[in-house]
Design a protein around this motif. Structure first.
Motif, mmCIF file in Angstrom:
data_model
loop_
_atom_site.group_PDB
_atom_site.id
_atom_site.type_symbol
_atom_site.label_atom_id
_atom_site.label_comp_id
_atom_site.label_asym_id
_atom_site.label_seq_id
_atom_site.Cartn_x
_atom_site.Cartn_y
_atom_site.Cartn_z
ATOM 1 N N GLU A 276 -20.717 35.215 2.638
ATOM 2 C CA GLU A 276 -20.231 34.024 1.948
ATOM 3 C C GLU A 276 -18.905 34.303 1.249
ATOM 4 O O GLU A 276 -18.008 33.459 1.229
ATOM 5 C CB GLU A 276 -21.277 33.544 0.931
ATOM 6 C CG GLU A 276 -22.574 33.036 1.536
ATOM 7 C CD GLU A 276 -22.416 31.708 2.242
ATOM 8 O OE1 GLU A 276 -21.357 31.065 2.090
ATOM 9 O OE2 GLU A 276 -23.346 31.311 2.974
ATOM 10 N N ILE A 277 -18.774 35.489 0.656
ATOM 11 C CA ILE A 277 -17.513 35.841 -0.004
ATOM 12 C C ILE A 277 -16.369 35.860 0.990
ATOM 13 O O ILE A 277 -15.255 35.390 0.712
ATOM 14 C CB ILE A 277 -17.648 37.219 -0.693
ATOM 15 C CG1 ILE A 277 -18.653 37.132 -1.843
ATOM 16 C CG2 ILE A 277 -16.295 37.700 -1.201
ATOM 17 C CD1 ILE A 277 -19.007 38.489 -2.440
ATOM 18 N N SER A 278 -16.637 36.368 2.187
ATOM 19 C CA SER A 278 -15.584 36.468 3.212
ATOM 20 C C SER A 278 -15.358 35.161 3.953
ATOM 21 O O SER A 278 -14.517 35.115 4.858
ATOM 22 C CB SER A 278 -15.950 37.568 4.212
ATOM 23 O OG SER A 278 -17.131 37.212 4.916
ATOM 24 N N GLY A 279 -16.115 34.113 3.601
ATOM 25 C CA GLY A 279 -15.930 32.815 4.247
ATOM 26 C C GLY A 279 -16.767 32.623 5.482
ATOM 27 O O GLY A 279 -16.625 31.623 6.178
ATOM 28 N N ARG A 280 -17.640 33.551 5.783
ATOM 29 C CA ARG A 280 -18.536 33.414 6.933
ATOM 30 C C ARG A 280 -19.906 32.983 6.398
ATOM 31 O O ARG A 280 -20.629 33.785 5.826
ATOM 32 C CB ARG A 280 -18.670 34.742 7.683
ATOM 33 C CG ARG A 280 -17.365 35.324 8.179
ATOM 34 C CD ARG A 280 -17.612 36.692 8.792
ATOM 35 N NE ARG A 280 -16.402 37.310 9.303
ATOM 36 C CZ ARG A 280 -15.591 38.069 8.578
ATOM 37 N NH1 ARG A 280 -15.871 38.294 7.305
ATOM 38 N NH2 ARG A 280 -14.520 38.603 9.123
ATOM 39 N N HIS A 281 -20.233 31.730 6.572
ATOM 40 C CA HIS A 281 -21.486 31.208 6.037
ATOM 41 C C HIS A 281 -22.650 31.683 6.895
ATOM 42 O O HIS A 281 -22.702 31.428 8.098
ATOM 43 C CB HIS A 281 -21.448 29.679 5.996
ATOM 44 C CG HIS A 281 -20.337 29.158 5.138
ATOM 45 N ND1 HIS A 281 -20.349 29.269 3.768
ATOM 46 C CD2 HIS A 281 -19.169 28.559 5.460
ATOM 47 C CE1 HIS A 281 -19.245 28.735 3.282
ATOM 48 N NE2 HIS A 281 -18.505 28.303 4.285
ATOM 49 N N SER A 282 -23.562 32.384 6.267
ATOM 50 C CA SER A 282 -24.678 32.984 6.996
ATOM 51 C C SER A 282 -25.643 31.914 7.458
ATOM 52 O O SER A 282 -26.082 31.084 6.663
ATOM 53 C CB SER A 282 -25.423 33.976 6.095
ATOM 54 O OG SER A 282 -24.574 35.043 5.767
ATOM 55 N N PRO A 283 -25.997 31.909 8.755
ATOM 56 C CA PRO A 283 -27.007 30.969 9.234
ATOM 57 C C PRO A 283 -28.384 31.374 8.748
ATOM 58 O O PRO A 283 -28.617 32.510 8.359
ATOM 59 C CB PRO A 283 -26.905 31.085 10.764
ATOM 60 C CG PRO A 283 -26.420 32.481 10.985
ATOM 61 C CD PRO A 283 -25.521 32.801 9.826
ATOM 62 N N THR A 284 -29.307 30.411 8.801
ATOM 63 C CA THR A 284 -30.656 30.654 8.307
ATOM 64 C C THR A 284 -31.345 31.777 9.056
ATOM 65 O O THR A 284 -31.989 32.643 8.475
ATOM 66 C CB THR A 284 -31.487 29.362 8.428
ATOM 67 O OG1 THR A 284 -30.855 28.356 7.657
ATOM 68 C CG2 THR A 284 -32.889 29.580 7.920
ATOM 69 N N HIS A 285 -31.187 31.788 10.405
ATOM 70 C CA HIS A 285 -31.973 32.742 11.194
ATOM 71 C C HIS A 285 -31.466 34.163 11.051
ATOM 72 O O HIS A 285 -32.107 35.099 11.510
ATOM 73 C CB HIS A 285 -31.979 32.346 12.670
ATOM 74 C CG HIS A 285 -30.618 32.336 13.307
ATOM 75 N ND1 HIS A 285 -29.972 33.477 13.660
ATOM 76 C CD2 HIS A 285 -29.797 31.301 13.627
ATOM 77 C CE1 HIS A 285 -28.792 33.167 14.221
ATOM 78 N NE2 HIS A 285 -28.665 31.863 14.199
ATOM 79 N N SER A 286 -30.284 34.357 10.402
ATOM 80 C CA SER A 286 -29.803 35.723 10.222
ATOM 81 C C SER A 286 -30.518 36.439 9.083
ATOM 82 O O SER A 286 -30.283 37.594 8.839
ATOM 83 C CB SER A 286 -28.306 35.705 9.933
ATOM 84 O OG SER A 286 -28.061 35.126 8.660
ATOM 85 N N LEU A 287 -31.399 35.691 8.397
ATOM 86 C CA LEU A 287 -32.095 36.272 7.254
ATOM 87 C C LEU A 287 -33.493 36.741 7.604
ATOM 88 O O LEU A 287 -34.303 36.996 6.728
ATOM 89 C CB LEU A 287 -32.162 35.242 6.112
ATOM 90 C CG LEU A 287 -30.797 34.680 5.677
ATOM 91 C CD1 LEU A 287 -31.006 33.673 4.573
ATOM 92 C CD2 LEU A 287 -29.879 35.778 5.205
ATOM 93 N N ASN A 288 -33.795 36.830 8.866
ATOM 94 C CA ASN A 288 -35.140 37.256 9.251
ATOM 95 C C ASN A 288 -35.370 38.703 8.862
ATOM 96 O O ASN A 288 -34.447 39.517 8.851
ATOM 97 C CB ASN A 288 -35.324 37.110 10.763
ATOM 98 C CG ASN A 288 -35.357 35.663 11.178
ATOM 99 O OD1 ASN A 288 -35.680 34.801 10.381
ATOM 100 N ND2 ASN A 288 -35.005 35.408 12.425
ATOM 101 N N PRO A 289 -36.617 39.064 8.551
ATOM 102 C CA PRO A 289 -36.924 40.454 8.209
ATOM 103 C C PRO A 289 -36.842 41.325 9.438
ATOM 104 O O PRO A 289 -36.825 40.837 10.573
ATOM 105 C CB PRO A 289 -38.360 40.370 7.682
ATOM 106 C CG PRO A 289 -38.923 39.155 8.332
ATOM 107 C CD PRO A 289 -37.786 38.197 8.479
ATOM 108 N N PRO A 290 -36.787 42.626 9.262
ATOM 109 C CA PRO A 290 -36.661 43.519 10.403
ATOM 110 C C PRO A 290 -37.892 43.576 11.272
ATOM 111 O O PRO A 290 -37.827 43.968 12.408
ATOM 112 C CB PRO A 290 -36.401 44.878 9.743
ATOM 113 C CG PRO A 290 -37.061 44.770 8.409
ATOM 114 C CD PRO A 290 -36.863 43.342 7.989
#
Length: 1078
Positions: A276-290
């Motif tokens: 977010e700081i770099s201007g790349r808004h993280s999509p929801t699915h990128s937050l999945n656990p390992p």
């Protein structure tokens, strides 16, 4: 006086003790006897009377219990023993509101009794009466100014707002709760940690994260001392995230990673903030656990190997979090962003953490996955070059991780979410390098357990990356054979493991079963009839796997699904019992067999599952009320919304509503053989024909559809759109079932009202010659008016059932979609709608309406209406019977016919020209391996069950017609007998009797066909048992002739019992119809 009262209490306690002991021991008869002894000595003792009522209730004597309890309640007792006994009694009567009334009366007599007021508050908690909770809590606080009482009132306001359907009411209630706490804060009265957490919860619920942040960073934050060490920092990170203060959030997460470098949610939050700081808004699915099994919660400092659900209350950053909030502050990290690239800083920090972790003797997985997660996120945003520069090549990162952790069971689950970012052209080289990591013997079998894990990871990756997508059915079966062989060869490597441990090699069997099923044609295009021979082979292999690894629920769930495909519900139930599903699992996993057993005519198994499921749901109120009360007592106020949500989720469970409806339909259609039995059964069911008690908008799908392992590519896995479509179809079927139940209940009520006014009915037949006085007599006591209202209700329900059936036309024209193995079985509404069974019910309801109208119209009785309806009903029933017979032929022949592959079209021609059913019990081994196999017995059994159930509903409606016509028949015969004239039977009776004769003939034919089929299967079972099923070849590296014998005999025995139950059910319908002769 005080001493005398104490003595009296001791005497009463000593007398009551035996009653309590017998109740605790479950001997309710003895408890009643002991209560009678006490009441002989002290007849007015209220506690003894209540305990006697409780014992009577547990003996099934509800009316006697209610009489005793009601008498005690009128006396308005205030002693604790009696009030507690009343509480237990009303809980078992499922009347929690009565507990409130009892304590309300007691507190009016003793308004200064703190204990009674506390019990009254808890009584309101049981029924979720938040307004009265608040009032009672304030009464307690005024009586005894204690902080817990005050915060009881605060939390009551919070819950009133959370559960308010009005947005304005929600805002007002939450604002009032906040102001109440603010008053305490200003006065310095906040004492406990629970009070601070409650304050934070109120602010979070309102979205006031800036205020919550100030609380955490202020003096109140110092009172939080009993939470995990990372609690306050996680709260800060979460609030910064909600406020869009990404740099501050990143700083907090970076510090957390330094202290807890194996806590996965720290990496997720950190990388998201950096993006977010770099201007790349993280999509929801990128937050999945390992791992597909979950993530570490913030309050759990265990290693990443211990996976649990993410807890938002401890700061877990969900993908649904917004990048900014209306009341949020400005980004505090803009200056830092201008000085250096935040992504480069994050990459360097994560690389340093990984380097430090690599020096450990047993390196944690979190630091390695953190770098992979950052690289994968950059790849997702299209920054491939930046990813390679800062993190390294993604393929090499994955290979490095597999090198380090490929010998662990968790390896594949950890990296599966990153596989879609691997370029297509690099998949083959990637798999080749992974294969090079596997140590094998000369025959290709893994050398040891670690090599076995690496080999499994290779196979799983190959499937997930689409390398098995283009295999032919025969190649799938060959692959499965090789996996079974590998499992057999590696069993010795895990021979020292306990039987209760899940063995590493079990994954070979699961992978093999998936390949077998793909080879058999499961979910291949429009194929809905998998190859039975391959299914039998899968069943035999999984059975052997369960013997070796008894604790592996994955094998059991898959085996249940395979047996369900074959329609062998008797064996499915055996495996289901081995799963030992309890409590919440009855809701989340009950869908695996509950309805399938019913459709396969395994009514005994279905009744057992229904009974256990309904007991769980009926106990839901008690099981969730106790934790709620404990939360108030011990100050865990922030858990209260969770318990309330859990209780409502269970109460509104789609599975609960479905099982309830199916159980009621089973009760009124399966074993009913006379109209008196029907009336008694309906009277015992809680069916209100005038009111639909189901909250359709609140129904929740609680099924766990992700519990079964899958290694298919993302596009082949269960999709959300498929789940939503399945839920929609299940709700549509439930509406049809509920309307059918209400229709039957309305019909029984209509005839009961009409039967209670027989004199009016007899007079009504001669209304053309009756006096005005006689004509007015039909409204005596309002009975005829009630019957008129019931007739209107019946007509309305019939119309609604017809309209609902029409709205399901889309299911009638389409076949049921084939879902992945993960998913639920296809919805039954496609079959139910395609057979036009609802139309049969609607027609019979119309017949009942016309008969009732004919019996009450002023022109006299006429049989023309029934005669007109007769043709349509007869055609509908005949069409339904014919279709069911044809489908049953196709299905029952296909499962075990020795000649199905050899004779081909000749067999189909013979079945169409033969009686109604061919043999179900032919040789199991001569089936074709082609994927275009004929339908399995499951489909035929489903159609026959639904047809039998529909005939049961039709018989019930005809029984109501008979109840209306019987008084007319009796009065007509009596009148003509007195006058010595020939008996003149009204036309409606002639038509009714003629229709019953025709319908009985059709049902008799169906019964005879089922009886013949039952005899044939029984004879075949005896013959194959003598031959020890040598004709069935299920030989594999794991199975032999003994397995073929076991599977074959169990299959035929299951079909035999299903046919036996269907025959008995149809026989009951025939007996019912035959008893309706006029």
């Amino acid at each position: 006086m005080a001493g005398k009262a104490h003595v009296d209490d001791s005497v009463i306690e000593r007398r009551l003790r035996p009653i309590y002991e017998w109740l605790d021991a479950g001997n309710n008869k003895k408890a009643v006897q002991e209560a009678d002894k006490v009441l002989k000595k002290q007849a007015s003792l209220p506690c003894a009377r209540v305990l006697k009522g409780l014992a009577l209730l547990r003996l099934g004597k509800r009316d006697e219990c209610e009489g005793l309890v009601a008498a005690v309640v009128k006396e308005a007792p205030t002693d604790e023993a009696t009030l507690q006994a009343l509480t237990i009694c009303f809980r078992e009567l499922h009347q929690p509101e009565q507990i409130c009334r009892v304590y309300e009366t007691a507190t009016k007599k003793e308004p200064g009794n703190e204990e009674l007021l506390s019990h009254l508050f808890m009584a309101y908690v049981r029924v979720s009466n938040y307004r009265n909770q608040h009032q009672t809590a304030m009464r307690l606080f005024k009586l005894k100014p204690k902080n817990p009482y005050y915060f009881w009132a605060v939390m009551s306001h919070v819950m009133q707002g959370v559960k308010s359907g009005d947005q304005k009411g929600r805002e007002v209630s939450l604002l009032l709760a906040e102001r109440m706490v603010n008053n305490f804060v200003k006065e310095g009265k906040i004492e406990a940690e629970a009070e601070v957490l409650t304050y934070l919860h109120i602010l979070e619920t309102q979205g006031k994260y800036a205020e919550a942040l100030s609380v955490v960073e202020g003096e109140l934050g110092n009172k939080v001392v009993h939470q995990p060490g990372n609690f306050l920092r996680l709260k800060r990170a979460t609030y910064h995230t909600h406020l869009g203060q990404w740099q501050a959030a990143a700083d907090v997460y970076r510090d957390l990673i330094k202290d807890e470098h194996d806590n996965w949610q720290h990496y997720v939050g950190y990388i998201r903030a950096v993006m977010e700081i770099s201007g790349r808004h993280s999509p929801t699915h990128s937050l999945n656990p390992p791992s597909s099994t979950g993530v570490c919660s913030g309050s759990d400092n265990s290693s990443i190997g211990g996976f649990g659900g993410s807890d938002n209350s401890t700061g877990g950053c969900g993908g649904s979090d917004k990048s900014s909030v209306s009341n949020g502050g400005e980004d505090s990290g803009c200056d830092t962003c201008d000085k250096e690239d935040p992504v480069a800083t994050a990459a360097a920090h994560l690389a340093a953490v990984r380097k430090a972790a690599s020096t450990q003797e047993y390196p944690d997985r979190g630091p390695f996955l953190g770098v992979i997660h950052l690289a994968s996120t950059l790849h997702h945003h299209g920054d491939h070059t930046l990813s390679d520069t800062l993190c390294g090549d993604l393929m090499e990162l994955l290979l490095s991780y597999i090198t380090s952790y490929g010998d662990k069971m968790c390896c594949y689950a950890d990296i599966t979410q990153y596989l879609p970012n691997l370029p297509q052209e690099r998949i083959a080289p990637f798999l080749e390098k992974v294969e090079g990591l596997v140590n094998r013997r000369e025959d290709g079998v893994p050398l040891d357990v670690k090599a076995m894990y690496r080999d499994l990871c290779l196979v799983q990756l190959s499937r997930a990356l689409g390398q098995h997508e283009h295999l032919s059915p025969q190649e799938h079966i060959q692959l499965a054979d090789s996996l079974v062989n590998r499992y057999s060869q590696t069993l010795e490597l895990t021979s020292n493991m306990a039987d209760t441990d899940i063995r590493p090699g079990d994954a070979y069997l699961l992978l093999a079963a998936h390949s077998y099923l793909r080879g058999a044609g499961v979910r291949e295009g429009n194929t809905t009839h998998p190859n039975p021979h391959v299914l039998l082979r899968v069943a035999a292999i999984l059975e052997r796997g369960i013997v070796v690894s008894r604790a592996n629920f994955q094998l059991k769930l898959l085996l249940i699904k395979v047996y369900n495909m074959l329609g062998a519900s008797e064996i499915s139930h055996t495996v289901y019992e081995k799963c030992d599903l309890k409590h919440i699992q009855l809701d989340t996993l009950g869908h695996t067999l509950a309805l399938q057993a019913l459709d396969a005519a395994n009514y005994t198994a279905a009744a057992d599952i229904f009974s256990a499921t309904l007991k769980f749901f009926m106990a839901n109120y008690k099981d969730t009320s106790d934790p709620l009360i404990s939360s108030y007592k011990y100050g865990s106020l922030t858990r209260i919304p969770e318990f309330v949500e859990f209780r409502e989720r269970l109460s509104n469970s789609l599975h609960f509503a479905t099982v309830t409806a199916e159980q009621m339909l089973l009760d009124i259609t399966n074993e009913i053989s006379s109209h008196s039995q029907l009336v008694e059964a309906v009277s015992q069911l809680d069916i209100d024909p005038a009111t639909d008690k189901t909250c359709w908008d609140d129904l929740r799908d609680n099924r766990d559809l992700r519990v079964m392992d899958t290694w298919d590519p993302p596009h082949r896995q269960l999709q959300e759109v498929e789940v939503n479509a399945n839920v929609s179809s299940e709700v549509s079927l439930l509406k049809l079932r509920n309307l059918t139940l209400r229709l039957v209940a309305a019909a029984c009520r209509l005839t009961s009202h009409s039967s209670s006014n027989k004199a009016s009915i007899r007079d009504h037949q001669h209304r053309s010659s009756s006096t005005k006085k006689d004509s007015n007599s039909e409204c005596v006591n309002g009975e005829t008016c009630g019957a008129t209202d019931d007739a209107t209700l019946l007509a309305d329900l019939t119309t609604r059932l017809h309209q609902e059936s029409q709205s399901c036309a889309q299911y009638r024209a389409s076949s049921s979609p084939q879902l992945p193995l993960q998913g639920p079985d296809p919805s039954r509404i496609h079959l139910y709608a395609s057979c036009n069974l609802v139309g049969v019910i609607v027609r019979h309801s119309e017949v009942l309406q016309q008969v009732h109208k004919s019996c009450t119209q002023s022109q006299g009785v006429s049989g023309e209406v029934l005669k007109a309806a007769k043709g349509e009903v007869e055609a509908a029933v005949a069409a339904g019977l014919a279709e069911a017979q044809q489908l049953a032929v196709a299905t029952l022949v296909a499962a075990c016919s020795k000649e199905s592959a050899a004779e081909g079209e000749a067999t189909q021609s013979e079945t169409n020209n033969d009686n109604t059913f061919d043999s179900l019990s032919s040789d199991l081994s001569k089936l074709s391996l082609a994927t275009s196999s004929p339908p399995l017995p499951r489909h035929g059994l489903e159609r026959l069950h639904h047809l039998a159930q529909t005939l049961g509903v039709a018989a019930a409606l005809l029984g109501c017609c008979h109840s209306l016509l019987r008084p007319i028949k009796a009065s007509t015969s009596k009148k003509n007998k007195k006058r010595k004239d020939p008996v003149i039977t009204p036309g409606v009776m002639t038509e009714f009797s003629s229709y019953l004769t025709t319908l009985s003939s059709q049902i008799h034919q169906l019964k005879e066909a089922l009886s013949t089929q039952h005899k044939a299967v029984k004879a075949a079972l005896e013959q194959h048992t003598k031959e020890e099923y040598t004709c069935l070849d299920l030989t594999s590296p794991l199975t032999g002739p003994e397995d073929a014998k076991t599977i074959g005999s169990q299959m035929e025995l299951s079909y035999l019992k299903s046919l036996e139950r269907l025959t008995a059910s149809i026989a009951n319908k025939l007996k019912y119809i035959s008893s309706l002769r006029l």
